[in-house]
Design a protein around this motif. Structure first.
Motif, short mmCIF file in Angstrom:
data_model
loop_
_atom_site.label_atom_id
_atom_site.label_comp_id
_atom_site.label_asym_id
_atom_site.label_seq_id
_atom_site.Cartn_x
_atom_site.Cartn_y
_atom_site.Cartn_z
N THR A 155 -0.74 4.48 7.00
CA THR A 155 -1.94 5.32 6.97
C THR A 155 -2.60 5.32 5.60
O THR A 155 -3.65 5.90 5.41
N GLN A 156 -1.93 4.69 4.65
CA GLN A 156 -2.49 4.67 3.30
C GLN A 156 -2.61 3.24 2.80
O GLN A 156 -2.32 2.95 1.63
N ASP A 157 -3.05 2.33 3.68
CA ASP A 157 -3.23 0.95 3.25
C ASP A 157 -4.34 0.93 2.19
O ASP A 157 -5.36 1.58 2.35
N THR A 158 -4.10 0.20 1.12
CA THR A 158 -5.07 0.21 0.04
C THR A 158 -5.35 -1.20 -0.48
O THR A 158 -5.07 -2.18 0.20
N PHE A 159 -5.90 -1.31 -1.67
CA PHE A 159 -6.29 -2.60 -2.24
C PHE A 159 -5.29 -2.97 -3.32
O PHE A 159 -5.07 -2.19 -4.25
N TYR A 160 -4.70 -4.15 -3.19
CA TYR A 160 -3.66 -4.55 -4.13
C TYR A 160 -4.20 -5.49 -5.20
O TYR A 160 -4.94 -6.43 -4.91
N ILE A 161 -3.83 -5.22 -6.44
CA ILE A 161 -4.21 -6.09 -7.55
C ILE A 161 -3.12 -7.15 -7.68
O ILE A 161 -3.41 -8.34 -7.81
N THR A 162 -1.87 -6.72 -7.70
CA THR A 162 -0.72 -7.62 -7.58
C THR A 162 0.21 -6.92 -6.58
O THR A 162 -0.15 -5.86 -6.05
N GLU A 163 1.38 -7.48 -6.38
CA GLU A 163 2.29 -6.86 -5.42
C GLU A 163 2.67 -5.44 -5.83
O GLU A 163 2.92 -4.59 -4.98
N ASN A 164 2.68 -5.20 -7.15
CA ASN A 164 3.13 -3.88 -7.62
C ASN A 164 2.05 -3.04 -8.29
O ASN A 164 2.35 -1.98 -8.83
N ILE A 165 0.83 -3.55 -8.28
CA ILE A 165 -0.28 -2.78 -8.86
C ILE A 165 -1.38 -2.66 -7.82
O ILE A 165 -1.75 -3.66 -7.19
N LEU A 166 -1.88 -1.47 -7.63
CA LEU A 166 -2.83 -1.23 -6.55
C LEU A 166 -3.86 -0.18 -6.96
O LEU A 166 -3.75 0.42 -8.02
N LEU A 167 -4.89 -0.02 -6.14
CA LEU A 167 -5.80 1.11 -6.34
C LEU A 167 -5.16 2.30 -5.64
O LEU A 167 -4.82 2.21 -4.46
N ARG A 168 -4.95 3.37 -6.35
CA ARG A 168 -4.17 4.49 -5.79
C ARG A 168 -4.81 4.99 -4.49
O ARG A 168 -6.04 5.09 -4.39
N SER A 169 -3.96 5.30 -3.52
CA SER A 169 -4.45 5.73 -2.22
C SER A 169 -4.47 7.26 -2.13
O SER A 169 -4.89 7.82 -1.13
N GLN A 170 -3.97 7.91 -3.17
CA GLN A 170 -3.91 9.38 -3.19
C GLN A 170 -3.79 9.83 -4.65
O GLN A 170 -3.49 9.02 -5.53
#
Ligand code: DAH
Length: 339
Positions: A155-170
């Motif tokens: 329910t919180q699929d987001t945008f990934y920069i790398t496998e461990n870095i993402l745009l926060r979903s919350q």
């Protein structure tokens, strides 16, 4: 020689009076008083005079020089004043002309509500803390009890920069960042932008805003959470607003609840704003999960805490009865001027 001097004086004074600019003043000075000037030539010839005549002519020559100098400086002053007058006339400003009104803007409804929320919480002693929008998976998920492959990630699929870095979903990762840096008592809120891989429609946007809250101290209970939220709801929606807690599940709180407020338009009878329900869902909340505390080196046997998270768009839309979220991002002034 005397006549000659009087003649020089008369013609020099005429020339000075006729001068129309600085340069012609200077020319008169050179013509009469300069090294090769008319007056200077006379003075040079004084050697030929008799001892009686010399002082008389000498005195007259001095008077003529003084008179010419005075005339030159007077005319120079006049010319300067005239030049200034001309400039003042040319550059005249009409200070009585009506001014051009600068367009005064106003706060965007999202910013307005965010400021209102911050004011309510800072009034209760909460600090405002900010966290990064580009976030580690560890803070957005792992340390909030959402390991890789946990179904809550769906329910919180987001945008990934790398496998461990993402745009926060919350905004919940700010809880973890805060607990790593500060020790109890902790009382913070954290407003900010969050991201989800959602298609745009009337109720979804890949970028929206949340406000997170966290309180950790000795002896914090669900009663503290309820009391604090009741105070908050009355401040935001008006006196007499009631709360309803519905059991829910969030991985990082236990127990967890979804919280509704009684409809601030109909008071609970059911109307268009609450879609006939009498209640409006406004936030998720719960008691911070012991393993989230322990993961931040806070002993869950000593400390407890509550947390909550709300969507700012949702509150703006309910408060102003806006039925399409997209209106908040289009920046159409005809829309924005209504708030
Ligand atoms: N982060 C949750 C969400 O985006 C909202 C939330 C629920 C935050 C419960 C909390 C909480 O801090 O305790 O759906």
């Amino acid at each position: 020689m005397k006549e000659k001097l009087l003649e020089i004086r008369a013609s020099a004074l005429d020339a000075a009076a006729a001068a129309q600019d600085e340069a012609s003043i200077e020319k008169v000075r050179i013509d009469y008083l300069g090294k090769k000037g008319a007056l200077t030539a006379i003075l040079r010839g004084m050697g030929a005079l008799s001892a009686q005549e010399r002082p008389v002519i000498g005195q007259l020559a001095n008077e003529v020089r003084t008179a010419i100098e005075a005339a030159l400086s007077e005319r120079g002053g006049q010319l300067k004043a005239q030049a200034l007058d001309r400039r003042l006339a040319a550059e005249k400003l009409d200070v009585t002309a009506p001014g051009r009104k600068p367009a005064v803007g106003q706060r965007h409804p999202l910013a307005k509500v965010e400021a209102e929320l911050c004011e309510i919480f800072t009034g209760m002693g909460f600090d405002i803390v900010e966290g990064p929008e580009v976030e580690y998976d560890k803070y957005n998920f792992e340390k909030l009890n959402i390991p890789k492959n946990h179904p809550a990630r769906d329910t919180q699929d987001t945008f990934y920069i790398t496998e461990n870095i993402l745009l926060r979903s919350q905004t919940s990762p700010v809880q973890v960042r805060t607990m790593e840096q500060r020790k109890p008592p902790i009382r913070i809120i954290s407003p900010g932008r969050v991201y989800r891989s959602d298609a745009v429609d009337a109720t979804h946007s890949p970028v929206f805003h949340q406000l997170e809250g966290l309180v950790v101290d000795r002896g914090i209970t669900m009663g503290d959470l309820k009391g604090m939220l009741e105070y908050f709801a009355e401040k935001l929606f008006g006196e007499g607003t009631r709360l309803r807690f519905r059991p829910h599940h969030f991985p990082f709180t236990e127990p967890s609840a979804e919280v509704d407020v009684s409809c601030f338009v109909c008071g609970g009878k059911g109307c268009r704003v609450c879609k006939g329900e009498g209640w409006i869902e406004i936030l998720g909340a719960g008691m911070v999960h012991p393993s989230v505390l322990a993961g931040c080196d806070i002993d869950p046997d000593v400390y407890s805490g509550f947390a909550f998270g709300l969507g700012i768009e949702r509150i703006v839309m309910r408060k102003y009865n806006i039925n399409d979220m997209r209106l908040l991002y289009e920046n159409d002034l005809r829309f924005l001027r209504q708030f």
